[in-house]
Design an enzyme around this catalytic site. Sequence first.
Site, PDB file in Angstrom:
ATOM      1  N   HIS A  68       0.821  -1.218   0.000  1.00 52.72           N
ATOM      2  CA  HIS A  68       0.000   0.000   0.000  1.00 52.72           C
ATOM      3  C   HIS A  68       0.853   1.265   0.000  1.00 52.72           C
ATOM      4  O   HIS A  68       0.515   2.247  -0.665  1.00 52.72           O
ATOM      5  CB  HIS A  68      -0.968  -0.019   1.184  1.00 52.72           C
ATOM      6  CG  HIS A  68      -2.029  -1.070   1.054  1.00 52.72           C
ATOM      7  ND1 HIS A  68      -2.250  -2.030   2.019  1.00 52.72           N
ATOM      8  CD2 HIS A  68      -2.897  -1.335   0.055  1.00 52.72           C
ATOM      9  CE1 HIS A  68      -3.217  -2.829   1.622  1.00 52.72           C
ATOM     10  NE2 HIS A  68      -3.642  -2.439   0.436  1.00 52.72           N
ATOM     11  N   ASP A  92     -10.229  -3.687   0.622  1.00 50.00           N
ATOM     12  CA  ASP A  92      -9.842  -3.816   2.036  1.00 50.00           C
ATOM     13  C   ASP A  92      -9.590  -2.451   2.675  1.00 50.00           C
ATOM     14  O   ASP A  92      -9.498  -2.347   3.887  1.00 50.00           O
ATOM     15  CB  ASP A  92      -8.582  -4.691   2.151  1.00 50.00           C
ATOM     16  CG  ASP A  92      -7.473  -4.221   1.212  1.00 50.00           C
ATOM     17  OD1 ASP A  92      -7.163  -4.960   0.260  1.00 50.00           O
ATOM     18  OD2 ASP A  92      -6.962  -3.102   1.402  1.00 50.00           O
ATOM     19  N   ASP A 162      -5.767  -1.269  -7.850  1.00 48.55           N
ATOM     20  CA  ASP A 162      -5.466  -2.199  -6.749  1.00 48.55           C
ATOM     21  C   ASP A 162      -6.407  -3.389  -6.902  1.00 48.55           C
ATOM     22  O   ASP A 162      -7.336  -3.593  -6.114  1.00 48.55           O
ATOM     23  CB  ASP A 162      -5.678  -1.485  -5.416  1.00 48.55           C
ATOM     24  CG  ASP A 162      -5.492  -2.407  -4.222  1.00 48.55           C
ATOM     25  OD1 ASP A 162      -5.984  -2.056  -3.114  1.00 48.55           O
ATOM     26  OD2 ASP A 162      -4.893  -3.482  -4.395  1.00 48.55           O
ATOM     27  N   SER A 163      -6.189  -4.154  -7.956  1.00 46.89           N
ATOM     28  CA  SER A 163      -7.159  -5.205  -8.298  1.00 46.89           C
ATOM     29  C   SER A 163      -6.623  -6.580  -7.933  1.00 46.89           C
ATOM     30  O   SER A 163      -5.447  -6.752  -7.609  1.00 46.89           O
ATOM     31  CB  SER A 163      -7.425  -5.173  -9.811  1.00 46.89           C
ATOM     32  OG  SER A 163      -6.287  -5.685 -10.481  1.00 46.89           O
ATOM     33  N   ASP A 165      -5.866 -10.484  -9.378  1.00 48.39           N
ATOM     34  CA  ASP A 165      -5.113 -10.870 -10.586  1.00 48.39           C
ATOM     35  C   ASP A 165      -6.043 -10.956 -11.794  1.00 48.39           C
ATOM     36  O   ASP A 165      -7.268 -10.926 -11.643  1.00 48.39           O
ATOM     37  CB  ASP A 165      -4.422 -12.216 -10.307  1.00 48.39           C
ATOM     38  CG  ASP A 165      -3.278 -12.043  -9.316  1.00 48.39           C
ATOM     39  OD1 ASP A 165      -3.489 -12.337  -8.116  1.00 48.39           O
ATOM     40  OD2 ASP A 165      -2.211 -11.551  -9.721  1.00 48.39           O
TER      41      ASP A 165
HETATM   42  N1  SAM Z   1      -3.351  -6.506  -2.956  1.00 45.72           N
HETATM   43  C1  SAM Z   1      -4.178  -7.393  -3.765  1.00 45.72           C
HETATM   44  C2  SAM Z   1      -3.396  -7.930  -4.936  1.00 45.72           C
HETATM   45  O1  SAM Z   1      -2.287  -7.432  -5.162  1.00 45.72           O
HETATM   46  O2  SAM Z   1      -3.899  -8.866  -5.584  1.00 45.72           O
HETATM   47  C3  SAM Z   1      -5.437  -6.661  -4.178  1.00 45.72           C
HETATM   48  C4  SAM Z   1      -6.306  -6.449  -2.981  1.00 45.72           C
HETATM   49  S1  SAM Z   1      -7.864  -5.724  -3.185  1.00 45.72           S
HETATM   50  C5  SAM Z   1      -8.746  -6.659  -1.997  1.00 45.72           C
HETATM   51  C6  SAM Z   1      -8.439  -6.358  -4.730  1.00 45.72           C
HETATM   52  C7  SAM Z   1      -9.861  -5.885  -4.972  1.00 45.72           C
HETATM   53  O3  SAM Z   1     -10.138  -5.786  -6.363  1.00 45.72           O
HETATM   54  C8  SAM Z   1     -10.942  -6.825  -4.400  1.00 45.72           C
HETATM   55  O4  SAM Z   1     -11.641  -6.154  -3.387  1.00 45.72           O
HETATM   56  C9  SAM Z   1     -11.840  -7.132  -5.603  1.00 45.72           C
HETATM   57  O5  SAM Z   1     -13.198  -7.253  -5.254  1.00 45.72           O
HETATM   58  C10 SAM Z   1     -11.560  -5.936  -6.480  1.00 45.72           C
HETATM   59  N2  SAM Z   1     -11.889  -6.092  -7.899  1.00 45.72           N
HETATM   60  C11 SAM Z   1     -11.657  -7.164  -8.690  1.00 45.72           C
HETATM   61  N3  SAM Z   1     -12.112  -6.929  -9.939  1.00 45.72           N
HETATM   62  C12 SAM Z   1     -12.635  -5.658  -9.935  1.00 45.72           C
HETATM   63  C13 SAM Z   1     -13.264  -4.842 -10.920  1.00 45.72           C
HETATM   64  N4  SAM Z   1     -13.445  -5.284 -12.179  1.00 45.72           N
HETATM   65  N5  SAM Z   1     -13.665  -3.597 -10.569  1.00 45.72           N
HETATM   66  C14 SAM Z   1     -13.480  -3.140  -9.291  1.00 45.72           C
HETATM   67  N6  SAM Z   1     -12.909  -3.879  -8.300  1.00 45.72           N
HETATM   68  C15 SAM Z   1     -12.497  -5.129  -8.627  1.00 45.72           C
END
Ligand code: SAM
Length: 288
Positions: A68, A92, A162-163, A165
């Site tokens: 972060h 998160d 911050d998505s 994979d």
């Molecule tokens: N640090 C982590 C990593 O490096 O993989 C990422 C953490 S954060 C919890 C990832 C977030 O992306 C999740 O809350 C997930 O729900 C969100 N996410 C996944 N696809 C998404 C999309 N198309 N639009 C918005 N959020 C999305």
Amino acid sequence: MTEPRSMPGWSVETLHEDHAQALREATLLYDSETDIQRLRVFRNPTFGRILTLDGVVQVTEADEFIYHEMLTHTPIIAHGAAKRVLIIGGGDGGMAREALKHRSVEHVTMVEIDAGVVEFSKTYLPGISNGAFDDPRLNLVIDDGAEFVKTCTDSFDVIIVDSTDPIGPGEVLFTDTFYGRAKNLLTGNGILVTQNGVPFMQGQELTNTMRAFKALFADWTCYLATIPTYAGGPMAFGYGALSDAPRATPLAELEARWAKAGIETRYYTPAVGQAAFALPGYVSALMP
Ligand code: SAM
């Protein structure tokens, strides 16, 4: 040979084809499906509470600061006058927490696809967001980030992806179309940074993003930091900027900006942030 996928008392991540990462589940705190993905939180004696989505480690209390801090302070300090920040994903709350530490940041829009991740992180991982969701500068939008950038008419100085994979809901956030639309929301010396996987294990993912960034941005590259629970070595963060200026900022100026910000960190410093752009040969070889 025992398939490592099921080891009682362990959470086994099989994100990569020939590799598995097992983390002891000392206590299982939560295990449920939202309508988008499977959420699990468990406590590990070394890493504290760990969140997995569809079995993949997303954040751990012990090492989340590295990720972060590097994805917020590096672009915000390089930009030098960031007032409006867009976070795609970040359910998160850790990314919002760090971005909001900058008093100069007046507004953060966070677009998270799964409300369940936000609600549940507030309850089971409150230390990660640490009050960010209550900050009046935060505008939380529950939406697919790819849909949001299609219709958004706002503009931003820094955009942080911050998505998860590029599997499942995260896949759309690794497309040229998404990157192009996100770029169009940047103004001035705007910067887009992305969670871009561990190049030793996911090299093609980085190459694909960099190919898109090469076509879109005046300045494009990636930078590195090692987060212990993102297995396989240093993680890459994609970097695309509308001008060369932010990355050309002298270290002394970065340090002056950082001193003015007055933020306590455990990983990021201007020197670490600048050095993170020095790429070893195996990563440079992935650049288009
Ligand atoms: N640090 C982590 C990593 O490096 O993989 C990422 C953490 S954060 C919890 C990832 C977030 O992306 C999740 O809350 C997930 O729900 C969100 N996410 C996944 N696809 C998404 C999309 N198309 N639009 C918005 N959020 C999305």
